[in-house]
Write an enzyme that holds these catalytic residues in place. Structure first.
Site, PDB file in Angstrom:
ATOM      1  N   ASP A 170       3.589  -4.698  -5.444  1.00 18.14           N
ATOM      2  CA  ASP A 170       3.977  -6.025  -4.942  1.00 18.14           C
ATOM      3  C   ASP A 170       5.490  -6.125  -4.774  1.00 18.14           C
ATOM      4  O   ASP A 170       5.987  -6.583  -3.746  1.00 18.14           O
ATOM      5  CB  ASP A 170       3.524  -7.123  -5.920  1.00 18.14           C
ATOM      6  CG  ASP A 170       2.049  -7.485  -5.750  1.00 18.14           C
ATOM      7  OD1 ASP A 170       1.449  -7.089  -4.734  1.00 18.14           O
ATOM      8  OD2 ASP A 170       1.499  -8.174  -6.637  1.00 18.14           O
ATOM      9  N   HIS A 210       2.191   2.044  -3.358  1.00 17.10           N
ATOM     10  CA  HIS A 210       1.197   2.650  -4.262  1.00 17.10           C
ATOM     11  C   HIS A 210       1.332   4.172  -4.310  1.00 17.10           C
ATOM     12  O   HIS A 210       0.984   4.805  -5.295  1.00 17.10           O
ATOM     13  CB  HIS A 210      -0.228   2.290  -3.840  1.00 17.10           C
ATOM     14  CG  HIS A 210      -0.736   1.025  -4.475  1.00 17.10           C
ATOM     15  ND1 HIS A 210      -0.587   0.753  -5.816  1.00 17.10           N
ATOM     16  CD2 HIS A 210      -1.402  -0.037  -3.952  1.00 17.10           C
ATOM     17  CE1 HIS A 210      -1.133  -0.420  -6.088  1.00 17.10           C
ATOM     18  NE2 HIS A 210      -1.626  -0.930  -4.978  1.00 17.10           N
ATOM     19  N   GLU A 257       0.835  -1.216   0.000  1.00 11.35           N
ATOM     20  CA  GLU A 257       0.000   0.000   0.000  1.00 11.35           C
ATOM     21  C   GLU A 257       0.864   1.259   0.000  1.00 11.35           C
ATOM     22  O   GLU A 257       0.565   2.238  -0.685  1.00 11.35           O
ATOM     23  CB  GLU A 257      -0.968   0.007   1.185  1.00 11.35           C
ATOM     24  CG  GLU A 257      -1.959  -1.159   1.223  1.00 11.35           C
ATOM     25  CD  GLU A 257      -2.714  -1.368  -0.078  1.00 11.35           C
ATOM     26  OE1 GLU A 257      -2.876  -0.410  -0.860  1.00 11.35           O
ATOM     27  OE2 GLU A 257      -3.132  -2.518  -0.338  1.00 11.35           O
TER      28      GLU A 257
HETATM   29 ZN   LIG Z   1      -2.674  -2.656  -4.648  1.00  9.23          ZN
END
Ligand SMILES: [Zn+2]
Length: 667
Positions: A571, A510, A507
């Site tokens: 990721d 991101h 997160e």
């Molecule tokens: Zn995501």
């Protein structure tokens, strides 16, 4: 709202939900070499011993946790639904909502009668101008034919909420379903038309007329699809930002009564708003101007039939299941009624049910350890930024400012909604659905013109997911995900850092992926990159686009490397950050092996096992077109083949498949 999810959830279920451990040695397939196919190594036995349940289209450890949460919610709802003199207002609402939903006999006895006011409303339309009036009524009830309208933070002034008018109006999952000409797509459209036809027959429309309407609806939706922007383009926030005046909107699509529509739905003073896809307005206009009024009415009716099917008699629900879950996603059976009702209560009264869920599940130790981990992973990201050789000091400084400004929300809600104005009755499933839908529409529209409330959640607390909101620059972890296999009090740090730690890192990354990097510390769409740094970023990102774009999902369908770029970036960055944080946390004192695995090995196994899953072929095809996330096997192998730390942990040699050439790295 532009939230970036950890994965795209969907309804999951299983008969007996047990607590799964954070790391399960028995899930490992020891016949496979970890350096040849790490996903198969970590998950092979789990996959072999966990076939997809008949009511599912995917079955993974994510879904098993969702299932366990469902069982907890069911227990809460059953207790709340027992009438008692001491029941409080929240329990009355969730308990009676669930009871009414479960009362299939009562729902069946009323047949299609609850739809009558809505169908009569649409039938009363005489000419094109009155389409706007009917739309006002439908939108206030929570439906959204033709387009979507709601609140959003202003991308360039993110503390302020503005109105947002976006493309929409489609029944199929993506614009490409209407436009592709291959055999499978043509066949799916044929089945879609057959489904719409049967839904009309269920309200008594004769077969020939139902068929005619279904064809007209497909034609309308195809026009809307043509005006819609594709998913890859929609990843670029600059392509979705156009502040237009009401006058400009009226000029662009004069056939729809915008000047009447906005006051009609309860936003009277709206003079300017964001229009994500200005060309789409022309498609809406063309559809309304050129389609016969009866066909427009059929399209509105179809929207009603589609969206109310969960609270209609089994014939409607089954017909909807047959197309949307069986044909499109490969599920073999409908989920049992209780699971559908738990989900509906969660989606319609999220704060009422979520409040009880948090009280039941979220332990203090879990909160504390997760908070520590978030702080450590943010520290790892700061160190990572410092060490980057491709970024100039000027951009680095901006990135650090952004990182420092990230707000963390972990399983806590400051202000729960109490739904005081929503009347929930024990004997009226349809009415309850309508009441809570109306309430939510009003609540959303009331935000327009007001400051953004960054404390608010975009998902319910029982949800097994997490998200980053670039316009608020915050990372969010609902209580539903702070459980095994993501987080396990009984596990060592290595496993927990591989699980929830990698999710936190995901997160956080991101904030700096292809989309997130275009927003600044305050969540404003503003370019803070020097051209050279932006170019360096894009070169690194291109490596991931290429790597994942070569992975085959099913048949000859490959992963769309551009659609999945943000998630793949998150990721890869997330696992690296979580690993750095773990090493820092252990401070050079590696614990002795457990279950025969070293701490670094347990970290990677904990990470990989989160993604163990099987998918039905229909589901794989659907997700290849629509899902910005890669399938589980590539979320694992794509990442570890880029990580020297993994290769060292498992002693891989350079010519083995889990050693990438090149090894891609953005963050
Ligand atoms: Zn995501």
């Amino acid at each position: 709202m532009r939230i970036v999810l950890l994965f795209v959830s969907f309804a999951a279920s299983f008969a007996f939900a047990q607590r799964a451990p954070g790391f399960d040695p028995s899930a490992i397939d020891r016949s496979v070499n970890a350096c040849v196919d790490f996903y198969q190594y970590a998950c092979g036995n789990w996959i072999a011993s966990n076939p997809i349940p008949a009511d599912q289209s995917r079955w993974g450890r994510f879904d098993a946790l969702h299932e366990r949460n469902q069982a907890i919610l069911r227990d809460i709802l059953e207790k709340a639904s027992a009438p008692s003199a001491t029941r409080n207002a929240i329990d009355q609402k969730i308990g009676d909502y669930y009871s009414a939903c479960m009362d299939e006999a009562a729902i069946n006895a009323r047949g299609a009668a609850p739809l009558k006011p809505l169908l009569d409303r649409i039938a009363a339309v005489h000419d094109r101008a009155e389409i706007t009036d009917a739309m006002i009524d439908l939108v206030r009830r929570g439906l959204s034919p033709f387009f979507r309208f709601g609140p959003t933070p202003d991308a360039k002034n993110s503390s302020q909420t503005i109105g947002d008018l976006d493309q929409g109006g489609l029944g199929l999952p993506d614009r490409d379903y209407y436009l592709k000409t291959d055999d499978k797509s043509v066949e799916l459209r044929r089945q879609y038309v057959a489904h719409i036809k049967r839904m009309f027959e269920l309200i008594g429309v004769p077969s020939t007329e139902a068929e005619r309407r279904a064809q007209a609806i497909l034609a309308i939706e195809t026009e809307l699809a043509k005006g819609s922007l594709d998913r890859v383009s929609r990843r670029d926030p600059t392509k979705l930002y156009h502040i237009l005046t009401l006058h400009e909107i009226e000029t662009s699509s004069p056939s729809f009564g915008w000047g009447k529509f906005f006051p009609g739905i309860g936003v009277p003073k709206l003079q300017r708003m964001n229009v994500d896809v200005p060309d789409f307005l022309k498609s809406v206009d063309a559809v309304i101007a050129k389609t016969g009024v009866e066909d427009l009415k059929a399209y509105l009716t179809w929207n009603v039939l589609r969206d109310t099917s969960p609270v209609m008699p089994p014939a409607f629900e089954e017909e909807s299941f047959n197309f949307f879950r069986k044909t499109l996603q490969g599920a073999k059976e409908m989920r049992p009624r209780w699971k559908r009702c738990v989900e509906q209560t969660d989606s319609q009264l999220p704060d009422a049910l979520g409040r009880r869920f948090v009280e039941t599940t979220l332990g203090e130790e879990g909160m504390r350890r997760t908070q520590t981990m978030v702080a450590e992973i943010e520290k790892a990201m700061a160190a990572d930024l410092q060490s980057l050789d491709w970024m100039t000091p000027k951009t680095k400084q901006q990135a650090e400012l952004k990182l420092k400004a990230v707000l963390n929300k972990i399983g806590t809600v400051e202000k729960w909604q109490t739904y005081d104005t929503v009347t929930i009755k024990r004997d009226d499933a349809f009415g309850n659905f309508e009441q809570s839908s109306r309430y939510e529409v009003q609540r959303q529209l009331a935000k327009i013109g007001k400051p953004v409330d960054k404390k608010e959640w975009e998902m319910s607390q029982p949800t097994v997911n997490a998200y980053y909101e670039p316009q608020q620059n915050n990372i969010n972890f609902p209580a539903g995900i702070l459980q095994p296999p993501f987080y396990d009090n009984a596990m060592d740090d290595a496993v927990n850092y591989g699980g929830i730690g990698a999710v936190i890192g995901h997160e956080l990354t991101h904030a700096f992926d292809d989309e997130g990097r275009q927003f600044d510390a305050k969540g404003n769409l503003r370019d803070w990159w020097t051209p050279a740094d932006a170019k360096a970023f894009e070169e690194r990102a291109a490596c991931l686009v290429n790597e994942y774009g070569n992975f085959t999902i099913i048949d000859n369908i490959k992963i769309n490397g551009k659609l999945t770029l943000g998630e793949n970036t998150a990721d890869n960055g997330g696992v690296r950050l979580a690993y750095m944080a773990l090493m820092d946390h252990l401070g050079g004192k590696e614990p002795p092996p457990r279950d025969g695995f070293t701490a670094p090995q347990r970290f990677f196994l904990g990470f990989a096992q989160v993604w163990c899953e099987s998918r039905r072929p229909e589901f794989s095809r659907l997700r290849a077109q629509t899902d910005p996330h890669s399938p589980g096997n590539y979320r694992v192998n794509g990442v570890v083949s880029n990580l020297p730390e993994f290769q060292k942990a498992f002693g891989c040699s350079t010519n083995q498949p889990m050693v990438g050439h090149p090894a891609c790295r953005v963050w």
